[in-house]
Design an enzyme around this catalytic site. Sequence first.
Site, short mmCIF file in Angstrom:
data_model
loop_
_atom_site.label_atom_id
_atom_site.label_comp_id
_atom_site.label_asym_id
_atom_site.label_seq_id
_atom_site.Cartn_x
_atom_site.Cartn_y
_atom_site.Cartn_z
CG HIS A 79 -0.39 0.10 2.58
ND1 HIS A 79 0.21 1.25 3.19
CD2 HIS A 79 -0.33 -1.02 3.29
CE1 HIS A 79 0.45 0.89 4.46
NE2 HIS A 79 0.66 -0.54 4.52
CG ASP A 81 -2.63 4.16 2.67
OD1 ASP A 81 -2.09 3.11 2.31
OD2 ASP A 81 -3.49 4.02 3.68
CG ASP A 111 2.85 0.01 7.81
OD1 ASP A 111 2.71 -0.70 6.97
OD2 ASP A 111 2.17 0.36 8.69
CD GLU A 143 -3.19 -1.55 5.03
OE1 GLU A 143 -3.20 -2.67 5.71
OE2 GLU A 143 -2.55 -0.60 5.44
CD GLU A 144 -1.65 2.16 7.38
OE1 GLU A 144 -2.36 1.54 8.23
OE2 GLU A 144 -0.31 1.71 7.53
CD GLU A 168 1.00 -4.19 5.60
OE1 GLU A 168 1.88 -3.53 6.35
OE2 GLU A 168 -0.16 -3.80 5.27
CG HIS A 355 0.51 2.17 12.71
ND1 HIS A 355 -0.83 1.76 12.72
CD2 HIS A 355 0.80 1.93 11.24
CE1 HIS A 355 -1.23 1.50 11.69
NE2 HIS A 355 -0.26 1.60 10.74
#
Length: 397
Positions: A79, A81, A111, A143-144, A168, A355
Amino acid sequence: MAALPSLINMMSQLIASPSISSSQSNWDQSNKDVIELLEGWLSSQGFQCEVMPIPGYPNKVNLIATLGKGDGGLVLSGHTDTVPYDQGRWQSDPFLLEERDNRLYGLGSCDMKGFFAIVIDTVRQMDLKNLKQPLIVLATADEETSMAGARALVSQNKIKARYALIGEPTSLTPVHAHKGILMERIRVTGQSGHSSNPDLGNSAMDAMHSVMTELMAFRDNLKKKYRDASFVIDYPTMNFGCIHGGDSANRICGRCEIDFDLRALPGMSNQSLVDEISRLLPSIESKTGTKIEMDSLFTNIPSFFTPIESDIIKTCEKLTKNTATSVGFATEGPFFNQLGIETLILGPGSIDQAHQPNEFMALNQIKPMQQVLRGLIERYCLQNNQSNHPENEEQRV
C-alpha cells in the site's frame, strides 16, 4: 532500459512524497505523487502500467504494473499510504529519509514504502526477458483507513494471478493468517429529566448497563465456542473501547453510546457476528422503553487465511528459514483471498516500528528480502510449472 535511482534514493523519494490516509479530513491526502514515481520507475523497466481510479475517492488511485502475459504468475503488493505522524515526537523530519545506527528512518520506511524500493531494485538486477508467467507489482490506496484500493480490485476483478506476496513488515516471517476486525457503535436514547424524580425521565445509562451485560455474556460465549491454537490470543476478542453518556450528575442521562471492536478468527463471518449482536438489542429496548441503534464505524475487514500447506507458504518458509505464523493486525490479504489468489504476508521491517514515531527499517532486512523476492520470481514467473511443490524443488529454492 533507463537508469533507475539507487534503492536508497528511491526510498527517499517515496518517503518525501506525503500520502497520509486518515478518516480525519485535515490529515487525509492523495497518493498520486507516490503512484507517479512508481509508474515512472516500473515503466522504465518494461512494465505495462495501469493507473486505476478508486470509485468514490477522487484523489486516490491504484497502480497495476505488469511484466509478461498469462493468467498465472506472481503479484508483489503493497500500500502507498501511511498513517498520520506525531508532530514533535520524531527525532528527525518524518518525510526526510535519514540513516543512523544501521537503520533507515522515515514515515513509511517499513510500513510500507520501503518495500517498493526493494522490489524495484531487485527486479532491475534480474534477467526477466523470458518470463513464462507474468510478474505484477501492485500499489494500492487507503489501506490504513478504508482499504478502498483493495476493495476496488475485488469489485472490478482486476487481478488475475496464481500467487501473491503482500510486503507488510513481518520481520521476514511468513504470515498465513490474521483475524478479521469490525468496529461498531451502539447508541441508547432515553429521556433526560431532573434527577430528583426518576419518573421524569428514562435513563439511557441504565439501559446501556443491560446492553453491556448482554455483550459481555456474548463475548464469553465466543471465547468458549471458538479457538485457534495458531494465534497467540487463540480466541475472538471484543474490546469496549469508549463510552459516553449524560452531561451532568443532576440530570437523568438521555443518551449513551459505546464503541467496541470485535476481532474474529478465520472461518468466522463478520456479518453473522453483527447480526447476532443486533438480535440481542430489541428485547432490551422493549424492556427499558428506550431506543437502541447499532451502526458500523467503518466497513469491516474479513479474516485472512491461506493453508499452511500452500506452495507459496512452504516456499517462503524455506527461503526465510522461518516457520509461518499468524498475527493480530489486519492487512489486504482477505481481499486477495476473495480473488482466489494464494497469498501470504511477508516483508522487511517490524510491525513494532509501524505507526510509531521514529519509524525505521533496519538495513539488515534489505538483502534477505531481496533473496526472497528473487526466489519467488524465479519459481513463479521464470519456470513453466505453476503447481510446483517445494519438497521436490529443494535445489531451486
